[in-house]
Design a protein around this motif. Structure first.
Motif, PDB file in Angstrom:
ATOM      1  N   ALA A 201       0.819  -1.212   0.000  1.00 57.83           N
ATOM      2  CA  ALA A 201       0.000   0.000   0.000  1.00 57.83           C
ATOM      3  C   ALA A 201       0.851   1.260   0.000  1.00 57.83           C
ATOM      4  O   ALA A 201       0.415   2.302  -0.503  1.00 57.83           O
ATOM      5  N   GLU A 202       2.056   1.183   0.514  1.00 61.74           N
ATOM      6  CA  GLU A 202       2.952   2.335   0.540  1.00 61.74           C
ATOM      7  C   GLU A 202       3.281   2.835  -0.864  1.00 61.74           C
ATOM      8  O   GLU A 202       3.703   3.981  -1.046  1.00 61.74           O
ATOM      9  N   THR A 262      -4.483  15.511   7.507  1.00 61.56           N
ATOM     10  CA  THR A 262      -4.154  14.891   8.793  1.00 61.56           C
ATOM     11  C   THR A 262      -3.144  13.765   8.651  1.00 61.56           C
ATOM     12  O   THR A 262      -2.182  13.669   9.422  1.00 61.56           O
ATOM     13  N   LEU A 263      -3.366  12.877   7.685  1.00 58.56           N
ATOM     14  CA  LEU A 263      -2.453  11.754   7.473  1.00 58.56           C
ATOM     15  C   LEU A 263      -1.287  12.184   6.594  1.00 58.56           C
ATOM     16  O   LEU A 263      -1.358  13.195   5.894  1.00 58.56           O
ATOM     17  N   ARG A 271       1.583   2.374   9.199  1.00 56.40           N
ATOM     18  CA  ARG A 271       0.740   2.125  10.374  1.00 56.40           C
ATOM     19  C   ARG A 271      -0.570   1.439  10.011  1.00 56.40           C
ATOM     20  O   ARG A 271      -1.028   0.544  10.713  1.00 56.40           O
ATOM     21  N   LEU A 272      -1.188   1.890   8.921  1.00 58.75           N
ATOM     22  CA  LEU A 272      -2.550   1.486   8.613  1.00 58.75           C
ATOM     23  C   LEU A 272      -2.666   0.555   7.414  1.00 58.75           C
ATOM     24  O   LEU A 272      -3.727  -0.023   7.188  1.00 58.75           O
ATOM     25  N   ALA A 398     -19.497   0.162   8.044  1.00 60.52           N
ATOM     26  CA  ALA A 398     -18.156  -0.403   7.834  1.00 60.52           C
ATOM     27  C   ALA A 398     -17.481  -0.727   9.162  1.00 60.52           C
ATOM     28  O   ALA A 398     -16.647  -1.631   9.239  1.00 60.52           O
ATOM     29  N   GLY A 399     -17.779   0.040  10.213  1.00 60.40           N
ATOM     30  CA  GLY A 399     -17.354  -0.320  11.556  1.00 60.40           C
ATOM     31  C   GLY A 399     -15.940   0.037  11.942  1.00 60.40           C
ATOM     32  O   GLY A 399     -15.453  -0.433  12.971  1.00 60.40           O
ATOM     33  N   TRP A 400     -15.277   0.902  11.156  1.00 62.64           N
ATOM     34  CA  TRP A 400     -13.895   1.240  11.498  1.00 62.64           C
ATOM     35  C   TRP A 400     -13.570   2.644  11.024  1.00 62.64           C
ATOM     36  O   TRP A 400     -14.282   3.227  10.220  1.00 62.64           O
ATOM     37  N   SER A 401     -12.490   3.170  11.533  1.00 64.64           N
ATOM     38  CA  SER A 401     -11.985   4.482  11.126  1.00 64.64           C
ATOM     39  C   SER A 401     -10.468   4.466  11.213  1.00 64.64           C
ATOM     40  O   SER A 401      -9.904   3.805  12.094  1.00 64.64           O
TER      41      SER A 401
END
Length: 445
Positions: A201-202, A262-263, A271-272, A398-401
């Motif tokens: 993903a990077e 922000t990111l 990290r993600l 979706a249940g996540w952030s």
């Protein structure tokens, strides 16, 4: 005889177009009826805003609520629940559902689905295609239409408008401002094998590089200039695009997202992983700094969340088979309030980006300002509240952030839609009250 109100919000610091003032807000029949010292005035209901700031409800002009066809990720009900819990009172929803929103019947279907289920006011974009160019001028003026959306890249099937001829034809078909996702599709196709070879993903901002964005935005501005059509460039990510857009203020307006403010790459990908994957991508610190400078310089007009939920199972697929997009409608205001607390922008500028700006650009009727006669769409916030974004607070299906367990300063306390409390202290209040938003540009015809 003193004027009476349905509701008086007492003792808050109110963000009016003239600045933040200590005042009460009186509401009658869902609209703001007075701003000032209203302590002695009778009211059917009062709301104590002592120690809080009263802001216009956020207008999020870019969300993907996935209905119809993709309700396992999100639907109009769950997406709007997340919206009001985060202080968002109006959303513009995108057309890349299944089926896509490309004709009057599909728009009418979304409006029917929203009735009695959406907690915030709403409008729906119509997607431009090669087949519906002749209908766009009428489709953009239908009740409940947010206007036309063009995907120059990052879409599939009929919603992709990638060549200059079709782009110009779309821009000639109508008058309202057109929202555009500007990435150069031919370059994306040419470089996809590089992303597949990387498997990381990077690599995302390398595949979807600066040239991909700049080429598309250059083409768009050229077509807009030739046709005389106003365009709104969504989720701008590069320093180079900011320079182009700053020189095209007569024809183009600019959106950035809290994600890109922000990111920062490469840290967020490390990290993600694929949870940080979105289109256009989160880029490195040079571009992030340029976006913040563009906010300071007045080049940026709007903050949109680009709320684009996918399930964790989908996001766990190997890159680049993993889908791009992340949740954001509920965290838009908390994240930006934290940036205010950190001194990166003023509260007044935040209000302009989240309410005044979208109202002005899209000509929303009666929304986005704390002024007499406007809808009482309001969010009460505690600027000093220090809290942690917890998964249990998130409402998206979706249940996540990407911001789970992140500490922020500044929290929405209560959200009002047309004078009715719809969310308070992290919980929904009452039945869904959302209605289709109205636009001055369509009311005049």
């Amino acid at each position: 005889m003193l004027q009476s109100f349905d509701l008086v919000i007492r003792g808050g610091s109110v963000a009016t177009p003239g600045g933040v003032v200590a005042a009460d807000v009186g509401v009658t029949a869902g609209r703001i009826a007075a701003i000032g010292a209203l302590t002695a005035h009778p009211a059917a209901e009062t709301l104590d805003a002592s120690g809080l700031h009263v802001l216009p409800g956020v207008i999020d002009s870019q969300v993907h609520f996935r209905e119809p066809g993709l309700e396992h990720k999100e639907d109009l009900a769950s997406g709007s629940e997340a919206a009001v819990l985060g202080g968002v009172t109006t959303v513009f929803e995108m057309p890349n559902t299944q089926p896509a929103t490309t004709d009057a019947a599909a728009l009418a279907d979304k409006l029917r689905r929203a009735e009695g289920r959406m907690h915030c006011d709403h409008a729906f974009y119509v997607g431009a295609t090669a087949a519906n160019i002749g209908d766009l001028a009428s489709l953009e003026r239908l009740p409940g239409s947010a206007g036309i959306k063009i995907f120059m890249g990052s879409s599939t099937g009929s919603l992709l408008v990638e060549d200059d001829g079709a782009l110009a034809d779309v821009l000639r078909s109508g008058q309202r401002r057109v929202a555009v996702h500007a990435e150069h599709e031919p370059r994306l196709r040419e470089r996809k094998a590089l992303a597949e070879a990387s498997g990381q993903a990077e690599f995302h901002p390398t595949w979807r590089d600066v040239e991909t964005a700049v080429t598309a935005t250059t083409r768009l501005l050229r077509a807009a200039g030739t046709t005389g059509r106003r365009v709104h460039v969504l989720h701008v990510t590069t320093a180079e695009e900011i320079e182009l857009l700053a020189a095209a203020r007569d024809i183009a307006t600019v959106e950035v997202t809290p994600h890109h403010l922000t990111l920062e790459a490469p840290d967020c990908y490390r990290r993600l992983g694929t949870r940080a994957q979105m289109n256009p991508p989160v880029r490195d610190g040079r571009h992030k700094a340029a976006l913040w400078q563009a906010i300071a310089d007045g080049v940026v007009d709007v903050l949109g969340s680009d709320h684009a939920p996918h399930t964790l199972e989908e996001k766990s697929k190997p890159y680049p088979a993993s889908p791009s997009g992340m949740t954001g409608v509920q965290t838009l205001l908390p994240l930006m309030l934290d940036h205010v607390a950190q001194g990166r922008l003023t509260l007044e500028r935040l209000v302009d980006l989240t309410a005044h700006g979208p109202q002005r650009i899209f000509q929303l009727a009666g929304k986005g300002r704390i002024m007499r006669g406007y809808d009482a769409d309001l969010v009460l916030v505690d600027l000093g509240a220090r809290w942690r974004i917890d998964r249990s607070w998130l409402r998206s299906r979706a249940g996540w952030s990407p911001y789970e367990d992140v500490e922020v300063t500044g929290r929405p306390v209560a959200t009002l839609l047309r004078g009715q409390v719809v969310a308070r202290d992290g919980a929904l209040v009452g039945e869904p009250l959302g209605k289709p938003a109205r636009f001055a540009e369509t009311l005049l015809t």
